[in-house]
Design a protein around this motif. Structure first.
Motif, PDB file in Angstrom:
ATOM      1  N   GLU A  40      -6.277  37.561  61.103  1.00  0.00           N
ATOM      2  CA  GLU A  40      -5.806  38.723  60.771  1.00  0.00           C
ATOM      3  C   GLU A  40      -5.114  39.077  61.909  1.00  0.00           C
ATOM      4  O   GLU A  40      -5.376  38.634  63.133  1.00  0.00           O
ATOM      5  CB  GLU A  40      -6.896  39.749  60.632  1.00  0.00           C
ATOM      6  CG  GLU A  40      -7.716  39.527  59.264  1.00  0.00           C
ATOM      7  CD  GLU A  40      -6.818  40.243  58.151  1.00  0.00           C
ATOM      8  OE1 GLU A  40      -5.847  41.350  58.474  1.00  0.00           O
ATOM      9  OE2 GLU A  40      -7.016  40.193  56.784  1.00  0.00           O
ATOM     10  N   CYS A 102       2.142  38.883  51.065  1.00  0.00           N
ATOM     11  CA  CYS A 102       1.422  40.210  51.565  1.00  0.00           C
ATOM     12  C   CYS A 102       0.720  40.874  50.451  1.00  0.00           C
ATOM     13  O   CYS A 102      -0.571  41.206  50.502  1.00  0.00           O
ATOM     14  CB  CYS A 102       2.516  41.137  52.019  1.00  0.00           C
ATOM     15  SG  CYS A 102       1.965  42.805  52.733  1.00  0.00           S
ATOM     16  N   GLU A 105      -2.616  39.339  49.783  1.00  0.00           N
ATOM     17  CA  GLU A 105      -3.653  39.386  50.718  1.00  0.00           C
ATOM     18  C   GLU A 105      -4.143  40.806  50.494  1.00  0.00           C
ATOM     19  O   GLU A 105      -4.754  41.349  51.495  1.00  0.00           O
ATOM     20  CB  GLU A 105      -3.212  39.151  52.150  1.00  0.00           C
ATOM     21  CG  GLU A 105      -3.049  37.718  51.897  1.00  0.00           C
ATOM     22  CD  GLU A 105      -3.971  36.602  51.888  1.00  0.00           C
ATOM     23  OE1 GLU A 105      -5.168  37.264  51.982  1.00  0.00           O
ATOM     24  OE2 GLU A 105      -3.865  35.596  51.641  1.00  0.00           O
ATOM     25  N   GLY A 107      -1.980  43.786  50.787  1.00  0.00           N
ATOM     26  CA  GLY A 107      -1.354  44.311  51.822  1.00  0.00           C
ATOM     27  C   GLY A 107      -0.405  44.964  51.518  1.00  0.00           C
ATOM     28  O   GLY A 107      -0.089  45.082  50.229  1.00  0.00           O
ATOM     29  N   LYS A 121      -1.346  42.516  58.884  1.00  0.00           N
ATOM     30  CA  LYS A 121      -1.988  41.380  58.094  1.00  0.00           C
ATOM     31  C   LYS A 121      -1.018  40.280  58.373  1.00  0.00           C
ATOM     32  O   LYS A 121       0.360  40.402  58.224  1.00  0.00           O
ATOM     33  CB  LYS A 121      -2.191  41.640  56.402  1.00  0.00           C
ATOM     34  CG  LYS A 121      -3.085  42.842  56.255  1.00  0.00           C
ATOM     35  CD  LYS A 121      -3.496  42.898  54.852  1.00  0.00           C
ATOM     36  CE  LYS A 121      -4.137  41.845  54.353  1.00  0.00           C
ATOM     37  NZ  LYS A 121      -5.505  42.007  54.814  1.00  0.00           N
ATOM     38  N   ASN A 132      -2.207  46.693  56.348  1.00  0.00           N
ATOM     39  CA  ASN A 132      -3.237  46.603  55.584  1.00  0.00           C
ATOM     40  C   ASN A 132      -3.440  47.983  54.844  1.00  0.00           C
ATOM     41  O   ASN A 132      -4.463  48.132  54.111  1.00  0.00           O
ATOM     42  CB  ASN A 132      -4.449  46.253  56.508  1.00  0.00           C
ATOM     43  CG  ASN A 132      -4.893  47.550  57.410  1.00  0.00           C
ATOM     44  OD1 ASN A 132      -3.990  48.337  57.785  1.00  0.00           O
ATOM     45  ND2 ASN A 132      -6.013  47.565  58.059  1.00  0.00           N
ATOM     46  N   GLU A 133      -2.632  48.756  55.109  1.00  0.00           N
ATOM     47  CA  GLU A 133      -2.691  50.256  54.396  1.00  0.00           C
ATOM     48  C   GLU A 133      -1.223  50.753  54.121  1.00  0.00           C
ATOM     49  O   GLU A 133      -0.250  49.765  54.686  1.00  0.00           O
ATOM     50  CB  GLU A 133      -3.449  51.161  55.004  1.00  0.00           C
ATOM     51  CG  GLU A 133      -2.937  51.516  56.561  1.00  0.00           C
ATOM     52  CD  GLU A 133      -3.576  52.617  57.340  1.00  0.00           C
ATOM     53  OE1 GLU A 133      -3.111  53.389  57.983  1.00  0.00           O
ATOM     54  OE2 GLU A 133      -4.755  52.482  57.261  1.00  0.00           O
TER      55      GLU A 133
END
Length: 753
Positions: A40, A102, A105, A107, A121, A132-133
């Protein structure tokens, strides 16, 4: 060479071949497995680019099985599997693997000016913008304005912000010398701005407006006040010059201007220019000056036909002229008149009989007025103005009912080739444009919801059928719920934009009534997802009665059903909510229309007596003219009125059935019903019978009876006395007796008039 073996030997030969193949594939897979090196990333700190993305993205290729940082997209390197006779019975294939992305994962990839406020990420494909958001768009992006960090406590430097700016703030304060543009909730402002705020706020310099995507612009929406009036414009900040030709100006209200010594400049409200006024004065000391007015010097008046101030006409009689699209009326001074009422009539087929009255255009003017410009083109009845139009002027008096009227001839307005002009909306939105209040769209003066065109505010979804916006619950990411993936944004069969907070879809409502998944108010939204679950118009968080009975409308300000007579049947369902002795509902066979009408609930807007919000009662019919049923001439206008729209007819001396009665010339379903030039050939007292059909009660149920007579002579007082006279003992009372030679209504006063 052909070999033959026993069945047992053949089996061992096949098993041995499989073992060798497995060993070969395993060694090949080990050779091709890339190094993992996946971890990460660190905090993103609202930056657009990850400074340390995945270092060595693996190359796509064939593998026996895909490594943890890759995914299969196809098959490759296939080997045929043969049976004992050499026939193909299958394939043994490698996997074609590519690096995970992405989205694989979980993301979000930032694009354009977006930034990441969470953590980076590091997907194996080397994406250096994977957050990640959800990525955030900075305040001011897409506005053509710069972002200016503004402390709410500091003064706004208008001169330094001549082009306008965007800033983050809590609630977007109203600065005195700035025009407020859109105020949108912003996650970027909450997480990334310094100082932080809840909203992205846009401010423009005075006398400009914000245009989406273009920045702050000078008003160009419409004609200026000067263009609408044809008169030079006076700035409200410097209203000192009074040119001879008059002037235009933006005001809060168009009122006459008294310069002293009897010098009065008359003010006229102009139909156009109001939107321009509201925009040109934005952010100034005059931001409430939204009415475009024309001012004319003494002894002149404003003519919208010529767009100029013209000399007052010296007329003593009622006259008129047609100057398309205006009918211009002139009249003299009618002694003791306090106002003048003007009523338009129309004759669509040019047979010189009334087809209708334009009730919406009836107007009352002040006594100072001696002319009136009736704009046919902007009339609400323009669709009826295909033939003749007649205007009626009625002087109004404070102490008596007006019995005189003055009429134009039938005026042929077809020569004007009129076409209804689309109307702008009251909030300033131009016709065929979106309002600032999403999702409203201005359609010929009416705001209608149209979210497919105008969009919805943040946090709301669009109902493409009704055009209305609805509150959404949650914006859920991809693969939030494994298996069904109900709120997966990529799943068209789910409920995108309508997810609950737990990222599940609202379920289909059941018949549990007040249960979580019931639909108490039958609006197709389950109770747990309905902001007004009992449908009484009061949001759940302010409703003191959780489950108002359906049909109990109106309710009070706290959502509690009204029950005036305390019979436990609410207003809206009660046959009579003012009589405790009547304990039946409106749909009960025992509830008669007379019971309903005795309820006397009133519509506060139209002042019409209604059947307890369920329909109209019988029309209330009133004789308006002649006053008291007596005319001093044998030819007069016969006028009756009703308290709500009706079609009325009349007969003299005999109460005929409705279909055989005479029609009032102007009776077209309105409230005023006129028979002009009505004649009584003698001075006997006659009975006038009037019946009205309001399309709810039959005309035969709506009968009014009046006495009607002609009396050309003044009444003579034949006797008068007081008894006792003088008064010599207490109580100090006497009876006044006055006798006349005819039926009269008398008044008295203690002072001589």
């Amino acid at each position: 060479m052909r070999l033959t073996k026993s069945k047992k030997g053949i089996a061992w030969w096949i098993i041995g071949g499989i073992i060798l193949a497995i060993i070969w594939l395993a060694s090949k897979s080990i050779e091709n497995i890339p190094e993992e090196g996946y971890e990460e990333g660190g905090p993103a700190n609202c930056e657009p680019i990850n400074p340390e993305p995945y270092a060595n993205p693996p190359e796509s290729g064939c593998f026996g099985s895909c490594p943890a940082n890759m995914k299969r997209t196809n098959y490759c390197n296939c080997i045929d599997i043969l049976d004992s006779e050499g026939k193909k019975i299958g394939e043994d294939c490698d996997n074609y693997c590519v690096p995970k992305t992405c989205s694989d994962e979980g993301g979000y990839t930032c694009t354009g000016s977006q930034v990441c406020a969470g953590s980076w990420k590091n997907p194996p494909d080397g994406n250096d913008q994977c957050c990640n958001e959800e990525c955030l768009t900075p305040c001011a992006v897409g506005t053509s304005l710069s972002c200016y960090p503004l402390n709410e406590t500091q003064e706004l430097d208008v001169e330094g912000m001549s082009q306008g700016f965007a800033t983050c703030s809590n609630g977007c304060p109203d600065y005195k010398y700035a025009v407020e543009g859109p105020a949108e909730p912003s996650k970027w402002c909450e997480k990334c701005s310094d100082p932080k705020g809840s909203h992205c706020c846009i401010y423009c310099p005075p006398k400009t407006i914000y245009v989406a995507g273009e920045g702050c612009k000078s008003p160009s929406c419409c004609h200026s006040c000067q263009a609408e009036t044809g008169l030079p414009y006076n700035d409200p900040a410097d209203e000192l010059s009074y040119p001879d030709e008059g002037y235009s100006i933006c005001k809060v209200e168009c009122v006459n201007k008294d310069l002293g010594d009897g010098v009065i400049w008359k003010a006229y409200s102009v139909n156009g220019g109001n939107t321009w006024c509201s925009q040109i004065n934005g952010g100034t000391d005059f931001e409430y000056y939204t009415q475009c007015c024309a001012y004319c010097p003494p002894e002149t008046h404003y003519s919208p036909a010529s767009k100029s101030c013209e000399p007052d006409s010296e007329v003593s009689e009622f006259t008129w002229e047609l100057d398309c699209p205006y009918i211009i009326l002139y009249w003299g001074d009618y002694e003791n008149a306090v106002a003048y009422e003007i009523i338009p009539f129309y004759d669509e087929d040019k047979n010189k009989t009334y087809d209708g009255i334009c009730e919406e255009d009836v107007i009352s003017l002040e006594t100072e007025e001696r002319e009136y410009y009736y704009n046919l083109e902007s009339s609400s009845c323009v669709d009826h103005y295909t033939g003749n139009v007649k205007l009626q002027l009625i002087p109004q008096y404070s102490d008596a009912m007006s019995i005189e009227s003055y009429n134009t001839d039938w005026i042929d307005v077809s020569v004007c080739d009129l076409e209804a002009k689309p109307k702008d909306c009251e909030d300033g939105t131009l016709h065929n444009s979106c309002s600032e209040n999403q999702p409203d769209f201005c359609d010929d003066g009416e705001l209608v919801p149209d979210c497919p065109v105008c969009g919805c505010p943040d946090g709301y979804g669009c109902n493409t059928t009704s055009g209305s916006c609805f509150e959404v619950f949650q914006e859920c990411g991809n693969n939030i719920i494994e298996g069904t993936e109900e709120c997966d944004k990529t799943n068209a069969s789910a409920c995108p934009g309508n997810c609950r907070l737990d990222c599940s879809c609202p379920v289909k409502c059941d018949d549990s009534g007040t249960g979580p998944n019931g639909d108490w108010d039958k609006d197709l939204r389950c109770n747990d997802d309905d902001p007004d679950k009992d449908g009484d118009g009061i949001p759940n968080n302010g409703d003191n009665e959780e489950w108002t009975i359906l049909g109990c409308k109106p309710v009070d300000d706290y959502g509690v059903a009204i029950d005036n007579d305390k019979d436990k049947i609410c207003l809206g369902l009660d046959c009579n909510d003012n009589d405790n002795n009547i304990k039946v509902t409106k749909d009960d066979p025992a509830c008669t229309r007379d019971m309903l009408c005795s309820n006397k609930e009133k519509d506060t807007i139209t002042n019409e007596i209604e059947i307890d919000l369920g329909g109209l009662c019988r029309p209330y019919i009133k004789l308006v003219q002649p006053e008291y049923g007596v005319s001093k001439t044998d030819v007069f206008d016969l006028i009756v009125s009703t308290d709500h729209n009706s079609a009325c007819k009349f007969s003299i001396d005999v109460s005929l059935i409705y279909n055989n009665m005479q029609s009032f010339i102007s009776s077209s379903g309105g409230k005023t019903h006129t028979k002009t030039g009505f004649r009584l050939d003698d001075e006997n007292t006659h009975k006038l019978y009037v019946k009205c059909d309001d399309y709810h009660w039959s005309a035969e149920e709506s009968l009014a009876e009046f006495e009607l007579a002609v009396d050309s002579s003044k009444p003579v007082i034949s006797t008068y006395y007081a008894e006792p006279n003088p008064i010599i003992e207490r109580p100090v009372e006497t009876v006044l007796v006055v006798g006349t030679d005819d039926k009269t209504i008398c008044k008295y006063d203690l002072l001589q008039q």
